[in-house]
Design a protein around this motif. Structure first.
Motif, mmCIF file in Angstrom:
data_model
loop_
_atom_site.group_PDB
_atom_site.id
_atom_site.type_symbol
_atom_site.label_atom_id
_atom_site.label_comp_id
_atom_site.label_asym_id
_atom_site.label_seq_id
_atom_site.Cartn_x
_atom_site.Cartn_y
_atom_site.Cartn_z
ATOM 1 N N SER A 36 0.851 -1.198 0.000
ATOM 2 C CA SER A 36 0.000 0.000 0.000
ATOM 3 C C SER A 36 0.889 1.251 0.000
ATOM 4 C CB SER A 36 -0.925 0.005 1.215
ATOM 5 O OG SER A 36 -0.176 0.118 2.408
ATOM 6 N N ASP A 37 0.272 2.437 0.006
ATOM 7 C CA ASP A 37 1.030 3.701 0.002
ATOM 8 C C ASP A 37 1.103 4.265 1.414
ATOM 9 O OD1 ASP A 37 1.213 3.384 -2.698
ATOM 10 O OD2 ASP A 37 -0.380 4.830 -3.173
ATOM 11 N N ALA A 38 2.215 4.933 1.676
ATOM 12 C CA ALA A 38 2.412 5.599 2.969
ATOM 13 C C ALA A 38 2.744 7.062 2.705
ATOM 14 C CB ALA A 38 3.530 4.931 3.756
ATOM 15 N N GLN A 74 9.838 5.399 -6.583
ATOM 16 C CA GLN A 74 8.933 4.949 -5.514
ATOM 17 C C GLN A 74 8.455 6.127 -4.670
ATOM 18 O OE1 GLN A 74 10.665 2.258 -2.649
ATOM 19 N NE2 GLN A 74 8.677 1.584 -1.828
ATOM 20 N N PHE A 75 9.183 7.237 -4.704
ATOM 21 C CA PHE A 75 8.896 8.367 -3.831
ATOM 22 C C PHE A 75 8.339 9.526 -4.660
ATOM 23 C CE2 PHE A 75 12.362 5.887 -2.074
ATOM 24 C CZ PHE A 75 11.877 5.586 -0.806
ATOM 25 N N ILE A 92 5.128 7.471 -0.378
ATOM 26 C CA ILE A 92 5.903 6.261 -0.696
ATOM 27 C C ILE A 92 4.925 5.249 -1.290
ATOM 28 C CG2 ILE A 92 7.464 4.502 0.198
ATOM 29 C CD1 ILE A 92 7.966 6.346 2.598
ATOM 30 N N SER A 93 5.172 4.829 -2.495
ATOM 31 C CA SER A 93 4.261 3.919 -3.190
ATOM 32 C C SER A 93 4.684 2.465 -2.986
ATOM 33 C CB SER A 93 4.254 4.233 -4.700
ATOM 34 O OG SER A 93 3.873 5.567 -4.926
ATOM 35 N N VAL A 95 4.756 0.087 -0.533
ATOM 36 C CA VAL A 95 5.782 -0.149 0.482
ATOM 37 C C VAL A 95 6.083 -1.636 0.613
ATOM 38 C CG1 VAL A 95 5.215 1.938 1.758
ATOM 39 C CG2 VAL A 95 4.040 -0.208 2.313
ATOM 40 N N THR A 96 7.303 -1.927 1.004
ATOM 41 C CA THR A 96 7.756 -3.301 1.238
ATOM 42 C C THR A 96 8.281 -3.397 2.659
ATOM 43 O OG1 THR A 96 10.026 -2.884 0.486
ATOM 44 C CG2 THR A 96 8.393 -3.504 -1.206
ATOM 45 N N LEU A 97 8.623 -4.608 3.043
ATOM 46 C CA LEU A 97 9.162 -4.813 4.394
ATOM 47 C C LEU A 97 10.516 -4.131 4.542
ATOM 48 C CD1 LEU A 97 8.187 -8.561 5.052
ATOM 49 C CD2 LEU A 97 7.073 -6.497 5.933
ATOM 50 N N ASN A 98 11.197 -3.856 3.430
ATOM 51 C CA ASN A 98 12.483 -3.147 3.509
ATOM 52 C C ASN A 98 12.302 -1.683 3.857
ATOM 53 O OD1 ASN A 98 13.947 -5.447 2.808
ATOM 54 N ND2 ASN A 98 13.692 -5.058 0.612
ATOM 55 N N ASN A 99 11.092 -1.168 3.765
ATOM 56 C CA ASN A 99 10.820 0.241 4.090
ATOM 57 C C ASN A 99 10.531 0.457 5.566
ATOM 58 O OD1 ASN A 99 9.086 0.401 0.964
ATOM 59 N ND2 ASN A 99 11.129 1.195 1.385
ATOM 60 N N ASN A 100 10.726 -0.562 6.379
ATOM 61 C CA ASN A 100 10.563 -0.394 7.832
ATOM 62 C C ASN A 100 11.784 0.352 8.390
ATOM 63 O OD1 ASN A 100 8.059 -1.624 8.616
ATOM 64 N ND2 ASN A 100 8.951 -3.596 8.056
ATOM 65 N N VAL A 101 11.838 1.652 8.141
ATOM 66 C CA VAL A 101 12.985 2.465 8.554
ATOM 67 C C VAL A 101 12.486 3.797 9.115
ATOM 68 C CG1 VAL A 101 14.620 1.448 6.909
ATOM 69 C CG2 VAL A 101 13.198 3.401 6.211
#
Length: 362
Positions: A36-38, A74-75, A92-93, A95-101
């Protein structure tokens, strides 16, 4: 032309360093579902010169009064401007688990503010076994399963859209593959009427929990007769088995006694036969009556002196020698008579018992 633009940017940065630009409201931590988007907002005061968005330690987007400078597809960026403030929204379009920052909004001139992005995964929720009916006022366990979640989901229950006390159910979590988790929740329920029972699983990124629903019908106890049938059939079966066992044992005992009696009777019959055979053999061995033998003395055969002659004549076919008499030869007619007598005796005393049949005439 490019040189002029670069000079203007450097001048704007230098001028911004002299002005009191500050962050009025920084980004807030956000929860987003996988793919999803954040979005994060950063509001600064006027005038401002540049806003830089940093993910972790990497700058991903810069914003100037002339527009955004995008380095990753992505941004993206949206902005809102008022007379005294400027708001930059970082989008942020997928999102993946790598975006947990950590997400940081920086002005370069006076500090920065940051927030955290939490990417979560919503899995499936279902019942392990679908209970459609229960017995009135009888305790029943209903099991709900949530699979493929990150982080571990929070599971709650409702009955007729009313929350169930947490003391009535237990939940266990276990890790799965790919940083995912599974949860198992068991609700102990006693119903006195039909009810709608729901299992709800949720995480912070979900606006509404995922739900599995059961419609349970309550049945009266009289419809469940299994225990009564067992209570009746089992004793009857045991009694029948005992009766059959007793009959078999009695039959075996009777048959054993009959066999012993038959054996003893046979022994007695054999003894009787042997005694009878011994008697007959003894009679055979003792000899037959010699009708030509007389016990009187030879001299007794002579009439006394002076006695008249007998009316019948006695003829002696034997020979006299040394005061003894020789046995005369028995005529054949006498032998036949003796043999007939012996046969009659054998018929009167048979070796083996006869079978006698008694018939009563009406």
């Amino acid at each position: 032309m490019a040189t002029v633009r670069t000079i203007l940017k450097l001048f704007s940065i230098s001028l911004g360093m002299c002005l009191s630009t500050r962050i009025i409201e920084g980004p807030k931590s956000a929860f987003a579902l996988l793919n999803s988007d954040a979005a994060f907002n950063c509001t600064v005061s006027q005038p401002w010169l540049i806003i830089i968005w940093i993910m972790g330690k990497t700058p991903v987007l810069s914003v100037t009064p002339e527009g955004p400078i995008i380095t990753d597809s992505q941004f993206g960026q949206r902005n809102y401007t008022t007379e005294n403030t400027f708001t930059s929204e970082l989008v942020i379009s997928a999102v993946t688990l790598n975006n947990n920052v950590t997400v940081k909004c920086s002005l370069q001139t006076e500090g920065s503010q940051q927030a955290d992005l939490f990417v979560q995964v919503d899995g499936m929720v279902s019942f392990v076994s679908k209970v459609t009916s229960v017995v009135l006022n009888r305790s029943t366990d209903i099991v709900c399963k949530a699979e493929g979640w990150n982080p571990e989901p929070t599971i709650t229950w409702t009955r007729n859209q009313t929350a169930v006390d947490s003391r009535m159910y237990t939940t266990t979590n276990s890790p799965s593959s790919g940083h995912l988790y599974n949860s198992l929740s068991t609700l102990n329920l006693t119903l006195s009427a039909n009810a709608e029972v729901a299992c709800l699983a949720t995480i912070q990124a979900l606006h509404q929990p995922k739900t599995a629903v059961l419609y349970i019908t309550v049945e009266p106890p009289s419809q469940d007769q299994t225990w009564l049938i067992i209570a009746i059939v089992v004793p009857i079966a045991v009694v029948i088995l005992l009766i059959i066992l007793i009959i078999v044992i009695a039959f075996c005992i009777k048959r054993t006694k009959h066999s012993e009696s038959s054996y003893q009777d046979e022994i007695r019959k054999m003894s009787s036969r042997k005694s009878l055979e011994t008697t007959v053999d003894a009679q055979r061995n003792s000899g037959l009556e010699n009708f030509g033998m007389a016990t009187e003395n030879v001299d007794d055969l002579q009439p006394p002196p002076g006695s008249p002659s007998p009316n019948r004549m006695v003829t002696w076919f034997g020979k006299k020698s040394s005061g003894t008499l020789e046995t005369p030869t028995v005529p054949p007619s006498d032998l036949e008579s003796q043999q007939a007598t012996l046969n009659q005796y054998m018929m009167d005393f048979p070796i083996y018992p006869r079978k006698t049949r008694h018939v009563t005439a009406v």
